[in-house]
Design a protein around this motif. Structure first.
Motif, PDB file in Angstrom:
ATOM      1  N   HIS A  57      11.516  -2.030 -14.821  1.00 61.79           N
ATOM      2  CA  HIS A  57      12.743  -1.413 -14.306  1.00 61.79           C
ATOM      3  C   HIS A  57      12.796  -1.572 -12.784  1.00 61.79           C
ATOM      4  O   HIS A  57      11.854  -2.094 -12.187  1.00 61.79           O
ATOM      5  N   HIS A  59      12.081  -0.111  -9.603  1.00 63.46           N
ATOM      6  CA  HIS A  59      11.188   0.986  -9.218  1.00 63.46           C
ATOM      7  C   HIS A  59      11.692   1.708  -7.974  1.00 63.46           C
ATOM      8  O   HIS A  59      12.273   1.086  -7.084  1.00 63.46           O
ATOM      9  N   HIS A 113      14.845   6.662 -18.153  1.00 59.22           N
ATOM     10  CA  HIS A 113      14.343   6.840 -16.779  1.00 59.22           C
ATOM     11  C   HIS A 113      15.337   6.167 -15.826  1.00 59.22           C
ATOM     12  O   HIS A 113      15.782   6.751 -14.847  1.00 59.22           O
ATOM     13  N   ASP A 132       8.208   3.251 -17.079  1.00 57.13           N
ATOM     14  CA  ASP A 132       8.266   4.688 -16.801  1.00 57.13           C
ATOM     15  C   ASP A 132       9.008   5.440 -17.891  1.00 57.13           C
ATOM     16  O   ASP A 132       9.480   6.552 -17.677  1.00 57.13           O
ATOM     17  N   HIS A 173       2.553   3.819 -14.640  1.00 60.41           N
ATOM     18  CA  HIS A 173       1.826   4.690 -13.708  1.00 60.41           C
ATOM     19  C   HIS A 173       0.899   5.612 -14.474  1.00 60.41           C
ATOM     20  O   HIS A 173       1.156   5.939 -15.629  1.00 60.41           O
TER      21      HIS A 173
HETATM   22 FE    FE Z   1      10.053   4.308 -12.029  1.00 59.85          FE
END
Ligand code: FE
Length: 358
Positions: A57, A59, A113, A132, A173
């Protein structure tokens, strides 16, 4: 298959290198700008050809290394068509296949997200890269960048949780030190999105998180919408700038290395520091012309006699002690330091001249 999980400690981002072990074609998922030099070293040491960089995506917490990797290695940039990013080579959508050698990743749109979030599923369903959307015992936030709790709930329950239970999930993450989970594990133990949690419970939870504004968002999002290309006026990050005093190689171990052939022709331009013991310096391997002896244990005190404005090449028997010496000198503020690759052993194997043999 070759698989490596890489970490950027600054943003707690995971990047993933996957390669077909037969053809050596590779893809890198979610590369981080500041880690480009490290990733290039690893790709070269493993003998891989980087075909594609993929973004799960756009970020908000780090700038992508996609543009820099394209410049360094000629890889193509792949982004979701729904990301709104400019300058990608491949715009993918739900169901597309992203191929590397004989293997591929399948794109699964998992918005929530951000509107353009994607999960990449390996061809044999053994692993998926969830970005995410689903994190280990958590999920990405849904309060900016077209975030939508209802969409995220459906992405997780109707798509990611439909993958086989044993499918391993790798997030973009982790902030607590976890590295991997599985579909079965998250169905049972994800406190926000587990199988028994309803959509309304989840939306209520997400609306009440009260998270702080991410500190890099104002820089990262515009840069990532350009696939990580720096603005023309912006200086290139010094951690990515290359030293130009010699043709150095950056190693995955985090060191600059110099090849013996270059040193033989340019020894007068640098300070050669031999960190072996005196009996080795004057022993059967000899030493490079012009080298000064500073045994590793005494280097810290003796370094003051060296010129910080001139390049330093560290030398030892095999290149191990001198690697430590290079790190030490770098910490002492020497800006131009490189380790002689392979040390005196390689120097002698290549029949390069020495002095000081007994
Ligand atoms: Fe993100």
């Amino acid at each position: 298959m070759i698989f490596r999980q890489l970490f950027d400690p600054q943003s707690s981002t995971y990047s993933y290198l996957l390669a077909d072990s037969r053809s050596r074609d590779a893809v890198l998922i979610d590369p981080v700008f500041e880690q480009v030099r490290r990733e290039v070293a690893l790709i070269e040491e493993l003998g891989l050809r980087l075909r594609l960089t993929l973004e799960t995506h756009v970020h908000a917490d780090h700038v992508t290394g996609a543009w820099m990797l394209r410049r360094r290695l000629g890889s193509q940039i792949a982004m979701s068509a729904r990301s709104g990013a400019q300058g990608a080579d491949i715009m993918f959508g739900d169901g597309d296949r992203l191929e590397f050698g004989g293997r591929h990743l399948r794109v699964m749109a998992t918005p929530g997200h951000t509107g353009g979030c994607s999960t990449f599923v390996l061809d044999d369903n053994s692993m998926a890269f969830t970005g995410d959307c689903l994190l280990i015992r958590g999920c990405g936030r849904t309060d900016f960048q077209q975030g939508d709790p209802a969409a995220m709930y459906r992405s997780v329950h109707d798509r990611i949780f439909r993958l086989p239970d044993e499918c391993l999930l790798y997030p973009a993450h982790d902030y607590k030190g976890s590295t991997v989970t599985s579909v079965a594990e998250e169905k049972l133990f994800n406190p926000r999105l587990g199988e028994d949690i309803g959509e309304d419970d989840f939306a209520g939870y997400m609306r009440n998180l009260g998270l702080a504004h991410p500190n890099k968002i104002d820089i990262a999002v515009p840069a990532n919408l350009r696939c990580g290309e720096p603005e023309s006026s912006a200086p290139v990050d010094p951690s990515v700038a290359e030293p130009d005093w010699a043709p150095l190689t950056y190693t995955y171990a985090g060191l600059w290395e110099l090849q013996p052939e270059w040193l033989e022709e340019h020894y007068a331009q640098v300070q050669i520091v031999d960190v072996r013991e005196p009996d080795e310096f004057n022993g059967i391997l000899g030493h490079v012309e012009g080298a000064v002896l500073m045994p590793l244990g005494e280097l810290k005190q003796q370094a003051a006699t060296l010129d910080k404005t001139r390049p330093v090449v560290t030398v030892c028997r095999s290149g191990a002690r001198s690697a430590q010496a290079a790190v030490m000198l770098d910490k002492e503020g020497f800006g131009k330091v490189a380790n002689l690759a392979g040390g005196m052993l390689r120097w002698r194997t290549q029949r390069l001249p020495v002095e000081g043999m007994d």
